[in-house]
Design an enzyme around this catalytic site. Structure first.
Site, mmCIF file in Angstrom:
data_model
loop_
_atom_site.group_PDB
_atom_site.id
_atom_site.type_symbol
_atom_site.label_atom_id
_atom_site.label_comp_id
_atom_site.label_asym_id
_atom_site.label_seq_id
_atom_site.Cartn_x
_atom_site.Cartn_y
_atom_site.Cartn_z
ATOM 1 N N LYS A 52 2.429 -6.759 -5.388
ATOM 2 C CA LYS A 52 2.459 -5.646 -6.201
ATOM 3 C C LYS A 52 2.579 -6.111 -7.824
ATOM 4 O O LYS A 52 2.013 -5.442 -8.682
ATOM 5 C CB LYS A 52 3.459 -4.787 -6.153
ATOM 6 C CG LYS A 52 3.380 -3.757 -4.706
ATOM 7 C CD LYS A 52 2.316 -2.653 -5.143
ATOM 8 C CE LYS A 52 2.431 -1.417 -4.003
ATOM 9 N NZ LYS A 52 1.576 -0.514 -4.269
ATOM 10 N N SER A 77 8.691 3.085 -3.593
ATOM 11 C CA SER A 77 9.568 2.852 -2.424
ATOM 12 C C SER A 77 10.105 1.558 -2.590
ATOM 13 O O SER A 77 11.231 1.212 -1.782
ATOM 14 C CB SER A 77 9.019 3.269 -1.049
ATOM 15 O OG SER A 77 8.140 2.077 -0.871
ATOM 16 N N GLU A 203 -3.421 1.407 9.131
ATOM 17 C CA GLU A 203 -2.389 2.296 8.565
ATOM 18 C C GLU A 203 -1.163 2.375 9.743
ATOM 19 O O GLU A 203 -1.872 2.313 10.871
ATOM 20 C CB GLU A 203 -2.873 3.750 8.228
ATOM 21 C CG GLU A 203 -3.745 3.863 7.066
ATOM 22 C CD GLU A 203 -4.087 5.390 6.826
ATOM 23 O OE1 GLU A 203 -3.498 5.832 5.651
ATOM 24 O OE2 GLU A 203 -4.782 5.983 7.286
ATOM 25 N N GLY A 207 1.213 7.607 9.649
ATOM 26 C CA GLY A 207 0.597 7.970 8.322
ATOM 27 C C GLY A 207 -0.717 7.708 8.140
ATOM 28 O O GLY A 207 -1.198 6.815 7.615
ATOM 29 N N ASP A 209 -3.189 9.351 6.737
ATOM 30 C CA ASP A 209 -3.816 10.318 5.820
ATOM 31 C C ASP A 209 -5.166 9.527 5.266
ATOM 32 O O ASP A 209 -6.161 10.219 5.049
ATOM 33 C CB ASP A 209 -2.853 10.358 4.388
ATOM 34 C CG ASP A 209 -2.237 8.935 3.949
ATOM 35 O OD1 ASP A 209 -1.428 8.479 4.760
ATOM 36 O OD2 ASP A 209 -2.677 8.715 2.691
ATOM 37 N N SER A 302 0.726 -8.446 3.124
ATOM 38 C CA SER A 302 0.998 -8.051 1.680
ATOM 39 C C SER A 302 2.464 -8.227 1.223
ATOM 40 O O SER A 302 2.741 -7.879 -0.052
ATOM 41 C CB SER A 302 0.562 -6.306 1.758
ATOM 42 O OG SER A 302 1.316 -5.729 2.545
#
Length: 317
Positions: A52, A77, A203, A207, A209, A302
């Site tokens: 990130k 989060s 995913e 979740g 989506d 990640s």
């Protein structure tokens, strides 16, 4: 396209000397297990313990002097929270971060440790985007969202750029999916360098989506996922990330929480690295046989932000 490969290369130049060039690991045991040559990009060794910082710093560094003087806001989060707090510190400004009440303790403490002010909310009953925008507006802060921002997406794409510079052409690139920023930046990069590469997202089952959205051709909202992969517990893909991913991502596969734990255990025992649940999702897809793998596969691990107690409870359960 909201993000181009030139944007990714520009981000790479801006991140030089700020973000680590993280290692790429290989394992004969892993290769034999999945019958492919696998290259694992270890963003768990990145600053703040996850990819990130790439997007957060790239976005923050592009703000004007006046915007930086007023400060930065973000909602997250955990990993983007830490990254934005560190970016603010590196750039000599302040950060206010909106975090869910149930965010992992280690992530909250690390965010505060970088000097940020933390404001909490209930992720299951409150809309973090609306809260974050209101918070930034009230305080006059520059809002850096965790994924739905062109400069954030471009920054995240530098992880795939580094991977491909080291490995050369790959047949497939497997990337965890939360809001979609990492896979969007990765897809822009991978398809620009090697148009034939397949970009595959992963995913958690709870979740899905992005998978549903790509299948329907429009953004789909699901209930806020209850999964151990807190970094992927999002109800809908971003608007900008979906615009990229619907054009460039070839497939999305799902993994269970149990499969994620198996991958965390494998990474610890065989690769000698610690991964948080979200960081292990892409590896989980390989180990669980969720994909038909071509000969050369890149995997982005990640992040590794997990405290000792939670890691021990998960992998020994």
């Amino acid at each position: 396209m909201p993000v181009t490969f030139d944007d990714v290369r520009d981000a790479a130049a801006r991140l030089e000397g700020v973000a680590h060039r993280t290692p790429v690991l290989t394992s004969r045991t892993l290769n034999a297990r999945v019958s492919a040559q696998v290259f694992v990009k270890c963003e768990n060794f990145q600053r703040v313990g996850a990819f990130k910082i790439r997007g957060a710093y790239n976005a923050a560094a592009r703000l004007s002097r006046e915007q930086l003087a007023r400060g930065i806001a973000a909602y997250s989060s955990g990993n983007h929270a830490q990254a934005t707090a560190l970016a603010a510190r590196e750039l000599g400004t302040s950060a206010v971060i909106l975090m869910p009440e149930d965010a992992p303790r280690s992530k909250r403490e690390a965010t505060a440790g970088y000097g940020a002010e933390i404001v909490t909310y209930d992720r299951y009953t409150q809309d973090r985007t609306a809260l974050g925008e209101a918070l930034a507006g009230e305080r006059g802060l520059a809002l850096i969202p965790p994924y739905d921002h062109p400069h954030v997406i471009a920054g995240q794409g530098t992880a795939a750029l580094e991977l491909l510079e080291e490995t050369g052409p790959l047949d497939a690139l497997v990337v965890p999916v939360g809001g979609g920023g990492l896979i969007a930046g990765s897809a822009v990069t991978a398809k620009a360098l090697h148009p034939g590469v397949r970009v595959i997202g992963v995913e958690p089952e709870a979740g899905d989506d992005t998978k549903r959205s790509l299948e329907s051709g429009a953004r789909v909202t699901v209930p806020v996922p209850r999964t151990i992969a807190d970094g992927q517990a999002l109800p809908t893909p971003g608007e900008l990330t979906f615009a990229v991913n619907r054009r460039l991502v070839d497939a999305i596969t799902l993994v269970s929480d149990a499969e994620i734990v198996d991958a965390m255990r494998f990474a610890f025992e065989r690769l000698k690295i610690v991964l948080e649940p979200s960081g292990a999702a892409s590896l989980a897809a390989l180990l669980a046989g969720r994909l038909e793998l071509p000969p050369r596969v890149g995997v982005i691990a990640s992040g590794g932000n997990i405290d000792t107690g939670r890691f021990t409870r998960l992998v020994s359960g």
